[in-house]
Design a protein around this motif. Structure first.
Motif, PDB file in Angstrom:
ATOM      1  N   TRP A   2       0.924   3.952  -3.216  1.00 12.82           N
ATOM      2  CA  TRP A   2      -0.478   4.866  -3.402  1.00 12.82           C
ATOM      3  C   TRP A   2      -1.148   5.437  -2.141  1.00 12.82           C
TER       4      TRP A   2
ATOM      5  N   ASP B  47      -7.735   1.676   4.014  1.00 13.91           N
ATOM      6  CA  ASP B  47      -8.005   2.406   2.892  1.00 13.91           C
ATOM      7  C   ASP B  47      -8.635   4.014   3.101  1.00 13.91           C
TER       8      ASP B  47
ATOM      9  N   GLN C  68      -1.838   9.256  -2.371  1.00  7.68           N
ATOM     10  CA  GLN C  68      -3.045   9.830  -1.878  1.00  7.68           C
ATOM     11  C   GLN C  68      -2.823  11.066  -0.616  1.00  7.68           C
TER      12      GLN C  68
ATOM     13  N   ARG D  51      -3.783  -0.732  -7.387  1.00  5.52           N
ATOM     14  CA  ARG D  51      -4.699   0.303  -7.051  1.00  5.52           C
ATOM     15  C   ARG D  51      -5.449   0.931  -8.312  1.00  5.52           C
ATOM     16  N   HIS D  52      -4.506   1.058  -9.216  1.00  6.34           N
ATOM     17  CA  HIS D  52      -5.052   1.801 -10.352  1.00  6.34           C
ATOM     18  C   HIS D  52      -5.798   0.929 -11.429  1.00  6.34           C
TER      19      HIS D  52
ATOM     20  N   HIS E 153       0.888  -1.270  -0.031  1.00  5.61           N
ATOM     21  CA  HIS E 153      -0.067  -0.173  -0.098  1.00  5.61           C
ATOM     22  C   HIS E 153       0.570   1.216   0.031  1.00  5.61           C
TER      23      HIS E 153
ATOM     24  N   ARG F 222      -8.352   8.116   3.266  1.00  4.92           N
ATOM     25  CA  ARG F 222      -8.154   9.105   2.012  1.00  4.92           C
ATOM     26  C   ARG F 222      -7.258  10.152   2.632  1.00  4.92           C
TER      27      ARG F 222
ATOM     28  N   GLU G 210      -5.935  10.222  -8.372  1.00  4.53           N
ATOM     29  CA  GLU G 210      -6.043   9.659  -9.913  1.00  4.53           C
ATOM     30  C   GLU G 210      -4.484   9.988 -10.119  1.00  4.53           C
TER      31      GLU G 210
ATOM     32  N   ARG H  44     -10.373   9.873  -4.413  1.00  7.82           N
ATOM     33  CA  ARG H  44      -9.081   8.860  -4.302  1.00  7.82           C
ATOM     34  C   ARG H  44      -8.247   9.392  -5.211  1.00  7.82           C
TER      35      ARG H  44
ATOM     36  N   GLN I  72      -7.762  17.453  -9.299  1.00 11.41           N
ATOM     37  CA  GLN I  72      -9.163  16.875  -8.595  1.00 11.41           C
ATOM     38  C   GLN I  72      -9.406  18.066  -7.138  1.00 11.41           C
TER      39      GLN I  72
ATOM     40  N   ASP J 190     -11.523   9.403   6.516  1.00  4.38           N
ATOM     41  CA  ASP J 190     -12.313   8.479   5.608  1.00  4.38           C
ATOM     42  C   ASP J 190     -13.545   9.015   5.048  1.00  4.38           C
TER      43      ASP J 190
END
Length: 495
Positions: free
Chosen positions: A19, A128, A23, A187-188, A16, A130, A156, A154, A239, A148
């Motif tokens: 990513w 998981d 994030q 993840r992607h 993890h 954010r 990109e 999430r 984003q 969360d």
């Protein structure tokens, strides 16, 4: 052998890491650094006026121990600890000792604070999450939260962000770089192709990502479009938060930097002066732990055996959230302005205006009030003390500074306590970019004010104050936080 987390935890967390770095990069750009507060009843965290759903996972103390929220009496029965309980359940299923021990000991790591930061990142990945937020709490401790809230998107892929994330994710913790790289592609939604020293995958929009590896290191990342040209993710817009709650009345104001610079120089010495005043009252005025009484007419703090001349300095309405300077303190506040280098054309800061100051817009309310009053009293040449929420500047001439030289009242142990306590008051007021400068100034100024030699041989890890055979070392984390203050023999092992 270098200290590390257990293989059980690393095996779960490594996939993890890349990513999570990606994030967190997005999260920090959308929710900029600033004053942090949290609400355990919602539960939520507010940073820079943006409120998001979040949960406490653990706290870190200066002795190098981490305490999970599920083991902490302050949080374990609250909804704010629900994600921490998920981690414990995961640890029980997978046999991960760090997730099931109430207080994992991080003190054996080369940098325990950094180990705690890494633990937050691992928890983000396992849950998981954010985003992740670290809050300053009392005594220079730290509280860790995972965000969360679906308002945070999430991450990109974007060329610069993914390149940094893949490199940092591989370097974050020991182990093969392939694992976080593989986890990032998964993840992607990309099905990678593996070759000698490289991993290649095609993202949903057709962009191609090629990652070069050498053992535990990502040596290169290349991102191209479907035709080998500019990648489509490179021209995509950034984003945004969607539906985040803005909290204009949440704590958002920081302690003014000009005043903080003065407070950094004065805080520890102010604590020494207060402690010396208490000792004087105990030795000569029959103090014996019984609080004095303020005699308004005489302008004295009355002890059983006599009084000390003093002036009203201000009052802190802790419950209501306000601070008010006392009438007639214009001269003291002017000295504060002068010490901060503020001239007539610099305007009047609300903290020194004399008007009632709303503390609810700051993070640690009490620390703001006490820091203002303590610093003002000290720069004016007086001694700060308080009776409940009433603050006073003790002006009695019998409290001269001559007896404060050397290693401070109480010797090296007293000096260590003064610096440690001063850092605790300032901890929640200092922004990241000024923390190192402020905290080193606190230690250096204390040593100079008490007649100790300042030795720099331990920089950047520690700064020393030396008097005769004794040395007081002030240890700093990489971000400037004072992590430990130890008295001992010169150039010896602190005891």
């Amino acid at each position: 052998m270098t200290a590390s987390y257990s293989e059980q935890l690393l095996a779960l967390a490594r996939p993890h890491l890349a990513w999570v770095c990606e994030q967190l990069d997005l999260f920090d750009s959308l929710v900029p650094a600033g004053v942090v507060s949290f609400d355990r009843s919602e539960p939520s965290v507010t940073r820079s006026g943006i409120t998001l759903r979040a949960h406490v996972i653990g706290t870190y103390a200066l002795d190098g121990t981490w305490m999970w929220a599920w083991a902490n009496e302050s949080y374990r029965d609250d909804v704010i600890a629900v994600r921490a309980r998920e981690l414990r359940e995961l640890g029980e299923r997978a046999g991960v000792p760090e997730l099931t021990e109430p207080m994992p000991d991080l003190s054996h790591f080369p940098d325990p604070r950094l180990a705690a930061d890494h633990l937050l990142l691992m928890c983000m990945g396992l849950l998981d999450a954010r985003g992740g937020v670290i809050c300053a709490v009392n005594e220079r401790g730290r509280l860790f939260m995972v965000v969360d809230d679906p308002a945070v998107p999430r991450a990109e892929p974007r060329p610069a962000r993914l390149t940094t994330a893949l490199r940092n994710g591989a370097a974050l913790l020991p182990g093969p770089a392939l694992e976080p790289v593989r986890g990032w592609f998964a993840r992607h939604g990309a099905d990678p192709v593996y070759g000698p020293g490289r991993v290649e995958g095609v993202l949903g929009g057709g962009d191609r990502v090629v990652v070069s590896l050498d053992g535990e290191v990502v040596t290169g990342v290349e991102v191209t479009g479907p035709d080998g040209g500019t990648p489509g993710c490179g021209t995509a817009g950034e984003q945004e938060l969607k539906g985040a709650r803005l909290s204009p009345h949440a704590p958002h104001r920081t302690f003014p930097r000009a005043l903080l610079a003065v407070a950094g120089r004065e805080m520890a010495f102010s604590i020494l002066r207060t402690r010396a005043m208490v000792q004087y009252a105990d030795d000569h005025l029959g103090f014996a732990g019984r609080p004095p009484v303020w005699d308004e007419g005489a302008g004295e703090l009355r002890f059983p055996g006599g009084g000390l001349k003093a002036r009203r300095l201000g009052y802190c309405g802790a419950e209501e959230g306000w601070f008010q300077w006392a009438a007639g303190t214009e001269d003291i506040r002017d000295r504060f302005r002068e010490a901060a280098g503020l001239g007539p054309g610099d305007g009047d800061l609300p903290e020194l205006s004399g008007e009632r100051l709303d503390l609810t817009v700051y993070g640690p309310r009490e620390a703001v009030a006490v820091t203002l009053a303590r610093t003002a009293a000290t720069v004016a040449g007086h001694t700060f003390t308080s009776l409940g929420n009433h603050f006073f500047a003790v002006t009695d001439e019998r409290l001269a500074d001559e007896h404060l030289t050397g290693t401070g009242a109480g010797g090296p142990d007293g000096a260590a306590a003064d610096i440690r306590n001063g850092a605790s008051w300032l901890h929640g007021l200092v922004e990241q970019e000024t923390r190192d400068e402020t905290m080193r100034s606190l230690a250096r100024s204390y040593f100079e004010r008490t007649g100790m030699q300042v030795w720099h041989y331990g920089q950047p890890d520690f700064l020393s104050g030396v008097r005769g055979l004794y040395e007081v070392r002030v240890y700093f984390a990489p971000d400037g936080t004072i992590t430990e203050v130890t008295p001992g023999m010169v150039m010896g092992v602190p005891g």
